[in-house]
Design an enzyme around this catalytic site. Sequence first.
Site, short mmCIF file in Angstrom:
data_model
loop_
_atom_site.label_atom_id
_atom_site.label_comp_id
_atom_site.label_asym_id
_atom_site.label_seq_id
_atom_site.Cartn_x
_atom_site.Cartn_y
_atom_site.Cartn_z
CG ASP A 264 10.18 -0.07 -28.15
OD1 ASP A 264 11.27 -0.67 -28.17
OD2 ASP A 264 9.17 -0.50 -27.55
CD GLU A 265 12.66 6.11 -26.74
OE1 GLU A 265 13.43 5.18 -27.07
OE2 GLU A 265 12.35 6.36 -25.56
CE LYS B 72 16.52 2.86 -26.93
NZ LYS B 72 15.05 2.86 -26.95
CB ALA C 130 17.36 -3.41 -25.47
N GLY C 131 15.22 -4.09 -27.72
CA GLY C 131 15.11 -4.61 -29.08
C GLY C 131 15.37 -3.45 -30.00
CG HIS C 132 18.29 -1.19 -29.59
ND1 HIS C 132 19.40 -0.75 -28.92
CD2 HIS C 132 17.26 -0.99 -28.72
CE1 HIS C 132 19.06 -0.33 -27.72
NE2 HIS C 132 17.77 -0.47 -27.57
NE ARG D 270 25.40 -5.85 -0.26
CZ ARG D 270 25.26 -5.35 0.95
NH1 ARG D 270 26.26 -4.76 1.54
NH2 ARG D 270 24.12 -5.48 1.59
CD GLN E 259 15.88 -1.13 -21.35
OE1 GLN E 259 16.89 -0.87 -20.71
NE2 GLN E 259 15.84 -2.16 -22.18
CB THR F 95 7.51 -9.05 -25.88
OG1 THR F 95 7.02 -7.72 -26.08
CG2 THR F 95 8.55 -9.03 -24.76
CE LYS G 281 7.87 4.00 -36.24
NZ LYS G 281 7.57 2.72 -35.58
CB SER H 243 14.22 9.23 -38.40
OG SER H 243 14.05 7.99 -39.04
P1 GDP Z 1 14.60 1.21 -30.38
O1 GDP Z 1 14.31 0.19 -29.33
O2 GDP Z 1 14.57 2.60 -29.83
O3 GDP Z 1 15.85 0.93 -31.15
O4 GDP Z 1 13.39 1.14 -31.42
P2 GDP Z 1 12.73 -0.21 -32.03
O5 GDP Z 1 13.65 -0.80 -33.01
O6 GDP Z 1 12.22 -1.07 -30.93
O7 GDP Z 1 11.44 0.40 -32.72
C1 GDP Z 1 11.51 1.40 -33.67
C2 GDP Z 1 10.81 0.90 -34.94
O8 GDP Z 1 10.57 1.98 -35.81
C3 GDP Z 1 11.66 -0.08 -35.74
O9 GDP Z 1 10.80 -1.00 -36.38
C4 GDP Z 1 12.35 0.81 -36.78
O10 GDP Z 1 12.69 0.11 -37.97
C5 GDP Z 1 11.27 1.81 -37.05
N1 GDP Z 1 11.72 3.16 -37.41
C6 GDP Z 1 12.77 3.87 -36.91
N2 GDP Z 1 12.77 5.13 -37.42
C7 GDP Z 1 11.69 5.20 -38.26
C8 GDP Z 1 11.12 6.24 -39.05
O11 GDP Z 1 11.59 7.38 -39.08
N3 GDP Z 1 10.00 5.93 -39.76
C9 GDP Z 1 9.43 4.70 -39.74
N4 GDP Z 1 8.34 4.49 -40.47
N5 GDP Z 1 9.94 3.70 -39.00
C10 GDP Z 1 11.04 3.95 -38.26
P1 IMO Z 2 14.31 -0.64 -26.04
O1 IMO Z 2 15.78 -0.56 -25.73
C1 IMO Z 2 10.22 -0.52 -24.54
C2 IMO Z 2 9.50 -2.19 -20.54
C3 IMO Z 2 8.70 -3.47 -20.43
C4 IMO Z 2 8.05 -3.25 -19.06
C5 IMO Z 2 9.15 -2.56 -18.26
C6 IMO Z 2 9.97 -3.50 -17.36
O2 IMO Z 2 13.99 -1.53 -27.18
O3 IMO Z 2 13.71 0.72 -26.16
P2 IMO Z 2 11.85 -5.31 -17.90
O4 IMO Z 2 11.80 -6.55 -18.74
O5 IMO Z 2 12.88 -4.32 -18.31
O6 IMO Z 2 11.92 -5.62 -16.44
O7 IMO Z 2 10.40 -4.63 -18.12
O8 IMO Z 2 10.01 -1.96 -19.22
N1 IMO Z 2 10.69 -2.27 -21.43
C7 IMO Z 2 10.74 -1.69 -22.65
N2 IMO Z 2 9.82 -1.00 -23.34
N3 IMO Z 2 11.46 -0.67 -25.04
C8 IMO Z 2 12.40 -1.33 -24.35
O9 IMO Z 2 13.70 -1.38 -24.75
C9 IMO Z 2 12.06 -1.91 -23.10
N4 IMO Z 2 12.73 -2.65 -22.19
C10 IMO Z 2 11.89 -2.85 -21.17
O10 IMO Z 2 7.76 -3.57 -21.45
O11 IMO Z 2 6.98 -2.36 -19.17
MG MG Z 3 12.99 -1.39 -28.98
#
Ligand code: GDP
Ligand code: IMO
Ligand code: MG
Length: 422
Positions: A13-14, A16, A39-41, A142, A220, A297, A327, A409
């Site tokens: 959740d950085e 990406k 994942a949730g991007h 397997r 992740q 989630t 962020k 960012s």
């Molecule tokens: P990912 O899984 O690494 O793609 O990250 P997520 O989408 O799960 O979570 C990142 C969250 O931060 C999302 O809601 C983005 O819209 C938000 N975001 C990304 N970059 C920035 C930023 O520079 N500032 C702010 N305020 N929000 C950001």
């Molecule tokens: P993105 O791509 C943050 C975490 C789960 C749990 C552990 C194992 O959005 O950064 P899993 O369902 O993979 O077996 O869960 O990994 N986890 C994440 N945390 N961002 C994610 O993806 C994650 N995908 C899995 O919360 O702790």
């Molecule tokens: Mg995410």
Amino acid sequence: MSIKAIIGGQWGDEGKGKIVDLLSQEAQIVARYQGGANAGHTVYQNDKKIVLHQIPTGALRENCICILGNGMVIDPIGILEEINTLKKLKIKVKNRILIDYYSHIVTPIHKYIDKTNEKRTNNEIGTTCKGIGPTYSDKYNRKGIRAIDLLTNDILQEKIEKRLSAAITNNEIEKEDLETLKKDIEIFYKTTQEIKEYIRDTFLVLYNSQLPNILIEGAQGTMLDIDYGTYPYVTSSNCSSGGIGTGLGIPVSKINNIIGIFKAYTTRVGGGPFPTELFDNDGKNLGKIGNEFGATTGRPRRCGWFDLVVAKYSAKINGLTHIALTKLDIFNTFKTIKVCVAYKFNGKITANLSEVLNSLDNIEPIYQEFKGWNSDIENCEQFNDLPIEAQKYIQFLENEIEVPINIISIGPKRHQIIHNNK
Ligand code: GDP
Ligand code: IMO
Ligand code: MG
């Protein structure tokens, strides 16, 4: 030809999604190599928020072909939902979304096993319950079902029936879930018919292509890597750059840039050690201002200060050539910002994560303090527009990690980005 990889540097959740969206402007192929619907991007298109789970974020750029590599675990039901979301946005999907023959398939059985495991262990790992661990277990045992198996109905049915009866015999699912599971399997069969057209030999697409630019989208983060993360509180794949070779068929030696994505602070969802976690008002403010809720989630993310020990380890493991820091704007109202520079363990000070990776619950973080900037930075266009305190914070991290921070960012929207090419 240029090949760039985007890798999560922390616990996921950085941001990406946002950086892939930015860099995919120049790519012809965007590809994922591991993970699945865990994942949730998040990306914004014309101010509309879109969250993608399995389809690479590059799908929003119509010039990109999206590859879901062999190292991924694919949930057909989830994929169809994402394809339908893209179709509603009038984004072309035919011949653009390509699922590799040899990617493994998450069936409803795997999702129920994941849920049952979590229930029986009182959510110890806190997985996303998307069936990730059970599907990778079957792969390495397997006994997996692969995308290529979806192309022949009889083979698929035989494999599903065999897996279901094993799950019942081995008590992997609760008896009371069996009826709903069987209904979900019927939905699964119907869905597989609709995604058949997206299943391909993606190796051919990658290696026959005359296309110059490939962007690789990690999911992740490094600290969730099955080998290098905080085991067993990790996901079940190699999210670090090492996974690219086996999960996509692109050798790491061919990759020009490996870009690590780091939040200006740290978050983590689910269980497991988190050295810089905050339980005070600073932690609450990071969560509130940063809107730190899981994109998959909806769970609140745990929040803490930036951890240089993690970042240095991550830079080494991944061979990072560049960093994107996201962020930064979340600190706008903070008077003081802290960075963890080392850990104290058994009376000794160390900045080397591998020494204490198995004892993270017993370390004490050592912090260096920075003055906050107390102003809005969302509209800054260049590095020099940033308040001096923000510049100092970035420069300190860059000097310590010894990797250039060339993207900053400062907000969730596409234009809220600073290129820092000194
Ligand atoms: P990912 O899984 O690494 O793609 O990250 P997520 O989408 O799960 O979570 C990142 C969250 O931060 C999302 O809601 C983005 O819209 C938000 N975001 C990304 N970059 C920035 C930023 O520079 N500032 C702010 N305020 N929000 C950001
Ligand atoms: P993105 O791509 C943050 C975490 C789960 C749990 C552990 C194992 O959005 O950064 P899993 O369902 O993979 O077996 O869960 O990994 N986890 C994440 N945390 N961002 C994610 O993806 C994650 N995908 C899995 O919360 O702790
Ligand atoms: Mg995410």
